[in-house]
Design an enzyme around this catalytic site. Sequence first.
Site, PDB file in Angstrom:
ATOM      1  N   ASP A 129       1.723   2.802   5.009  1.00 43.15           N
ATOM      2  CA  ASP A 129       2.557   2.390   6.148  1.00 43.15           C
ATOM      3  C   ASP A 129       3.034   3.600   6.957  1.00 43.15           C
ATOM      4  OD1 ASP A 129       2.240  -0.015   4.905  1.00 43.15           O
ATOM      5  OD2 ASP A 129       4.379  -0.418   4.636  1.00 43.15           O
TER       6      ASP A 129
ATOM      7  N   ASP B 167      -2.098  -9.001   2.997  1.00 41.62           N
ATOM      8  CA  ASP B 167      -1.641  -7.795   2.310  1.00 41.62           C
ATOM      9  C   ASP B 167      -2.162  -7.762   0.869  1.00 41.62           C
ATOM     10  OD1 ASP B 167      -0.210  -5.424   2.186  1.00 41.62           O
ATOM     11  OD2 ASP B 167       1.601  -6.299   3.038  1.00 41.62           O
TER      12      ASP B 167
HETATM   13  C1  GLA Z   1       3.168  -3.709   3.281  1.00 44.52           C
HETATM   14  C2  GLA Z   1       2.366  -3.582   4.568  1.00 44.52           C
HETATM   15  C3  GLA Z   1       3.337  -3.533   5.752  1.00 44.52           C
HETATM   16  C4  GLA Z   1       4.204  -4.770   5.774  1.00 44.52           C
HETATM   17  C5  GLA Z   1       4.934  -4.928   4.451  1.00 44.52           C
HETATM   18  C6  GLA Z   1       5.668  -6.262   4.342  1.00 44.52           C
HETATM   19  O1  GLA Z   1       3.911  -2.570   3.029  1.00 44.52           O
HETATM   20  O2  GLA Z   1       1.547  -2.463   4.542  1.00 44.52           O
HETATM   21  O3  GLA Z   1       2.630  -3.388   6.963  1.00 44.52           O
HETATM   22  O4  GLA Z   1       3.406  -5.888   6.026  1.00 44.52           O
HETATM   23  O5  GLA Z   1       4.048  -4.848   3.357  1.00 44.52           O
HETATM   24  O6  GLA Z   1       6.329  -6.431   3.140  1.00 44.52           O
END
Ligand code: GLA
Length: 409
Positions: free
Chosen positions: A206, A148
Amino acid sequence: MKTKLFTITLIVLLSQTIFSQQKSLAPTPPMGFMTWNYFGLNIHENDIKTLTDAMVEAGLRDLGFTYIFIDDGWQGGRDNQNNIIPDPKKFPSGMKALVDYVHAKGMKIGIYSDAAPLTCGGYTASLNFEEQDAKTFAAWGFDYLKYDYCGAPADWQTAIARYEKMGKALKNSGRDIAFGICEWGDRSPWLWAKKTGGQLWRTTADVRDKWTCGVEAKVPSDLHGHGAGILDITNINAPLAPYAGPNGWNDPDMLVVGLYGKKGAPSSDLGGTGCTDTEYQSQMSLWCLMASPLMITCDVRNMNDATRRILTNKEIIDINQDTLGKQAERKVKNDVWQIFTKPLANGDVALGILNVTDKTQTAEVDLAALGITGKTIAHDLWNKNTFKVKGKIKTTIASHETKVYRLSK
Ligand code: GLA
């Protein structure tokens, strides 16, 4: 002299084959279960085990959903030698035992970290510990790392350098570990992610458990803070088709199929109040057409019939996993329709027709106008009926429904 040359050539060819086999970590889009949208940060080894069992029992593993991905929230800091460790309350048996459990069930397992000091959830991450953490993940037996980008600088150069560093560390870890890049499409990772060692890269913010936020996004960052729905993400991901192929996939985030607006789940914020089964079926259709990684996030231990039907449709999964590895081209996008065509390895073509309006519509699709010729048989992958086609397909399509046909000679 000739023998020597022959031997050298043979060694080179052999090492190339071995090398390319090692590199081939995602010849088709990875499929599995990812903890994030159901569990958020509240994950526990017992859940990973029962989910693994459920994936096997439901037949999902045998359909290709072979990964269990542990997302954020597993970390318990570092020990006195700076080795990253799992939270002992959440993973009391330790990671190695859990990984062995999953492997013994014939599945693979993924883990999560971030290219900064802390993850998106505020847990220990891997910046400046890339080599050490990659070796730890390898020693535990992990097969995949989602990496990430929370808490990291916005510029492209730093992002590329940080992903390169982890990509290299994974290559030197002594284990084949697939590398999922997660910087939400903000720095066009489709242009550079493969070079850093990535097999897939998130293309958007997301996903939330909803159809649309109503924002006409031009670039992925336009969706930040609005709660991206299935249609919004499709609109960003579809034009990226030329960048996808074996070992390098556009990743439009997880399947929200079957979440039904689960309260408290990360997918439920920013208006993620849930979708209809027709919309969930559309997500599965569109993600399969777009050769997207398929990451289930609903509770596969308690699926209802509609969710099971959507997630276990082998014929639609075959479109996703087709070895030609082409992401569907979106041939039509207007106020009523989006039409996709995906060439398949055996010469067939998958055709997807999405009704984006709020009411049922009648479609009349001229195949030649889409560049499809010589196909006389259509098989509807959801309704399961097969019929002869003479140039056109005429059908009714419900609001937000995507019909998918496999067209053959
Ligand atoms: C980000 C990513 C998600 C998830 C969260 C976890 O938002 O895009 O897919 O992994 O972090 O904290």
